[in-house]
Motif scaffolding. Sequence first.
Motif, PDB file in Angstrom:
ATOM      1  N   VAL A   1       0.552 -50.776 -31.749  1.00 34.63           N
ATOM      2  CA  VAL A   1       1.351 -51.923 -31.784  1.00 34.63           C
ATOM      3  C   VAL A   1       2.405 -51.805 -32.811  1.00 34.63           C
ATOM      4  N   VAL A   2       3.853 -52.035 -32.480  1.00 30.41           N
ATOM      5  CA  VAL A   2       4.794 -51.687 -33.427  1.00 30.41           C
ATOM      6  C   VAL A   2       5.535 -53.131 -33.584  1.00 30.41           C
ATOM      7  N   SER A   3       5.154 -54.229 -32.591  1.00 35.77           N
ATOM      8  CA  SER A   3       5.907 -55.392 -32.647  1.00 35.77           C
ATOM      9  C   SER A   3       5.241 -56.213 -31.600  1.00 35.77           C
ATOM     10  N   TYR A   4       5.341 -57.524 -31.731  1.00 34.02           N
ATOM     11  CA  TYR A   4       4.765 -58.333 -30.761  1.00 34.02           C
ATOM     12  C   TYR A   4       5.276 -59.808 -30.831  1.00 34.02           C
ATOM     13  N   ALA A   5       4.988 -60.721 -30.110  1.00 37.26           N
ATOM     14  CA  ALA A   5       5.291 -62.183 -29.829  1.00 37.26           C
ATOM     15  C   ALA A   5       4.114 -62.887 -29.244  1.00 37.26           C
ATOM     16  N   HIS A   6       3.665 -64.059 -29.799  1.00 37.84           N
ATOM     17  CA  HIS A   6       2.933 -64.922 -28.978  1.00 37.84           C
ATOM     18  C   HIS A   6       3.542 -66.093 -28.355  1.00 37.84           C
ATOM     19  N   HIS A   7       3.301 -66.325 -27.352  1.00 34.98           N
ATOM     20  CA  HIS A   7       3.822 -67.168 -26.518  1.00 34.98           C
ATOM     21  C   HIS A   7       3.203 -68.605 -26.270  1.00 34.98           C
ATOM     22  N   ASP A   8       3.743 -69.594 -26.360  1.00 36.75           N
ATOM     23  CA  ASP A   8       3.054 -71.125 -26.165  1.00 36.75           C
ATOM     24  C   ASP A   8       3.665 -71.615 -24.794  1.00 36.75           C
TER      25      ASP A   8
ATOM     26  N   HIS B   1       2.188 -70.676 -18.168  1.00 36.31           N
ATOM     27  CA  HIS B   1       0.902 -70.760 -19.333  1.00 36.31           C
ATOM     28  C   HIS B   1       0.212 -69.568 -19.491  1.00 36.31           C
ATOM     29  N   ILE B   2       0.307 -68.513 -18.260  1.00 36.77           N
ATOM     30  CA  ILE B   2      -0.584 -67.517 -18.609  1.00 36.77           C
ATOM     31  C   ILE B   2       0.186 -66.243 -19.018  1.00 36.77           C
ATOM     32  N   ASN B   3       1.421 -66.222 -19.401  1.00 32.37           N
ATOM     33  CA  ASN B   3       1.825 -65.402 -20.248  1.00 32.37           C
ATOM     34  C   ASN B   3       1.768 -65.560 -21.721  1.00 32.37           C
ATOM     35  N   ILE B   4       0.502 -64.929 -22.267  1.00 32.65           N
ATOM     36  CA  ILE B   4       0.177 -65.401 -23.800  1.00 32.65           C
ATOM     37  C   ILE B   4       1.140 -64.720 -24.734  1.00 32.65           C
ATOM     38  N   ALA B   5       1.587 -63.307 -24.558  1.00 30.55           N
ATOM     39  CA  ALA B   5       2.046 -62.580 -25.438  1.00 30.55           C
ATOM     40  C   ALA B   5       2.762 -61.387 -24.951  1.00 30.55           C
ATOM     41  N   ASP B   6       3.836 -60.954 -25.594  1.00 34.88           N
ATOM     42  CA  ASP B   6       4.462 -59.483 -25.433  1.00 34.88           C
ATOM     43  C   ASP B   6       4.137 -58.984 -26.640  1.00 34.88           C
TER      44      ASP B   6
ATOM     45  N   LYS C   1      12.662 -62.598 -26.824  1.00 36.01           N
ATOM     46  CA  LYS C   1      11.991 -63.777 -25.926  1.00 36.01           C
ATOM     47  C   LYS C   1      11.123 -63.076 -25.308  1.00 36.01           C
ATOM     48  N   PHE C   2      11.575 -62.025 -24.317  1.00 34.77           N
ATOM     49  CA  PHE C   2      10.818 -61.247 -23.362  1.00 34.77           C
ATOM     50  C   PHE C   2      11.030 -59.586 -23.770  1.00 34.77           C
TER      51      PHE C   2
ATOM     52  N   ARG D   1     -11.595 -65.950 -24.021  1.00 31.61           N
ATOM     53  CA  ARG D   1     -12.315 -65.020 -24.854  1.00 31.61           C
ATOM     54  C   ARG D   1     -11.125 -63.873 -25.127  1.00 31.61           C
ATOM     55  N   LEU D   2     -10.376 -63.433 -23.868  1.00 30.30           N
ATOM     56  CA  LEU D   2      -9.436 -62.541 -24.042  1.00 30.30           C
ATOM     57  C   LEU D   2      -8.129 -63.056 -24.930  1.00 30.30           C
ATOM     58  N   ARG D   3      -7.862 -64.402 -24.615  1.00 35.87           N
ATOM     59  CA  ARG D   3      -6.871 -64.955 -25.428  1.00 35.87           C
ATOM     60  C   ARG D   3      -7.206 -64.848 -27.015  1.00 35.87           C
ATOM     61  N   GLN D   4      -8.300 -65.255 -27.281  1.00 36.77           N
ATOM     62  CA  GLN D   4      -8.596 -65.217 -28.844  1.00 36.77           C
ATOM     63  C   GLN D   4      -8.654 -63.734 -29.323  1.00 36.77           C
ATOM     64  N   ARG D   5      -8.944 -62.769 -28.687  1.00 33.69           N
ATOM     65  CA  ARG D   5      -8.735 -61.313 -29.016  1.00 33.69           C
ATOM     66  C   ARG D   5      -7.088 -60.961 -29.113  1.00 33.69           C
ATOM     67  N   VAL D   6      -6.167 -61.476 -28.349  1.00 31.61           N
ATOM     68  CA  VAL D   6      -4.907 -61.381 -28.530  1.00 31.61           C
ATOM     69  C   VAL D   6      -4.539 -62.016 -29.623  1.00 31.61           C
ATOM     70  N   ASP D   7      -4.915 -63.138 -29.814  1.00 24.12           N
ATOM     71  CA  ASP D   7      -4.410 -64.169 -31.029  1.00 24.12           C
ATOM     72  C   ASP D   7      -4.456 -63.154 -32.266  1.00 24.12           C
ATOM     73  N   ARG D   8      -5.593 -62.364 -32.500  1.00 24.52           N
ATOM     74  CA  ARG D   8      -5.806 -61.544 -33.689  1.00 24.52           C
ATOM     75  C   ARG D   8      -5.146 -60.315 -33.769  1.00 24.52           C
ATOM     76  N   LEU D   9      -4.145 -60.186 -33.061  1.00 24.76           N
ATOM     77  CA  LEU D   9      -3.416 -58.924 -33.041  1.00 24.76           C
ATOM     78  C   LEU D   9      -2.473 -58.704 -34.393  1.00 24.76           C
ATOM     79  N   ARG D  10      -2.233 -57.557 -34.828  1.00 26.34           N
ATOM     80  CA  ARG D  10      -1.269 -57.507 -35.685  1.00 26.34           C
ATOM     81  C   ARG D  10      -0.604 -56.051 -35.621  1.00 26.34           C
ATOM     82  N   ILE D  11       0.581 -56.028 -36.255  1.00 27.81           N
ATOM     83  CA  ILE D  11       1.209 -54.817 -36.324  1.00 27.81           C
ATOM     84  C   ILE D  11       0.260 -53.473 -37.062  1.00 27.81           C
TER      85      ILE D  11
END
Length: 248
Positions: free
Chosen positions: A79-86, A98-103, A126-127, A158-168
């Motif tokens: 991972v070199v960059s990311y953006a969470h989406h609400d 509401h299902i595209n949770i992150a780029d 944004k995308f 469960r998968l949303r929570q894993r993606v939420d913990r993502l870091r560079i």
Amino acid sequence: MHRPNPLKQINRLVFYVSLVLLAVSCWHRNDFPATLTPLPAILEPPLQQAVHARPFRVTHNGAEYRIEPRYRYDLHGLVVSYAHHDGNYSLHRLWNDHINIADVCVVWGENTDGADLNRINFWNGKFTCNFETRDTGTWERFRLDQVSNNHLLTTDTRLRQRVDRLRIGDQIHIRGWLVRYSNDTGFSRDTSTTRTDSGNGACETIYLEDFEILRSLDNGWRSWLMLALTGVICSSLLWLVAVARGRF
């Protein structure tokens, strides 16, 4: 004659040293080690296999989505960059998406050289995943077919929570389907099916079957960051208590 308070002087020193260290470590917290050692799977390209799967529907946050699998997809990346989406804000709210949770922007293969990655500025729009460097040699070595921006889709908590913990710097494993998806309000988005395209439409749209963080970045700076933050907080609390008790 006023005598200096040794505890007050020590506390002040701890505070200012911690504050400087906090600023420096925060600035460098996402630096890649020059001798970055990726997992063997990170050196391999994504696996893509055509499927003949029927479209299916999912419902999330009151909206219904039609998912059209096109390929099975298996990606290991750094991972070199990311953006969470609400989905309650901005274009996601407008599109009722509401299902595209992150780029998540990742690199693999020859692009995992830590020294080169530190010379490239990555950021997510944004995308989109954007990157630039002023170093000609780094740009010439950078493989445009070994970087991708991935729209991650899921309704699984469960998968949303894993993606939420993502870091560079995380080395991750993504497994799922490259899909076209749409909702009942008219929004739709397709997917790239090749790593050699660029520009609008070049992102992979992945409906997640599984998401794993295999290894997190350990560059030393994040440990110093936590130590410095602890020093700032503790010395500040000590000063407040001492002042309240008339010790400082």
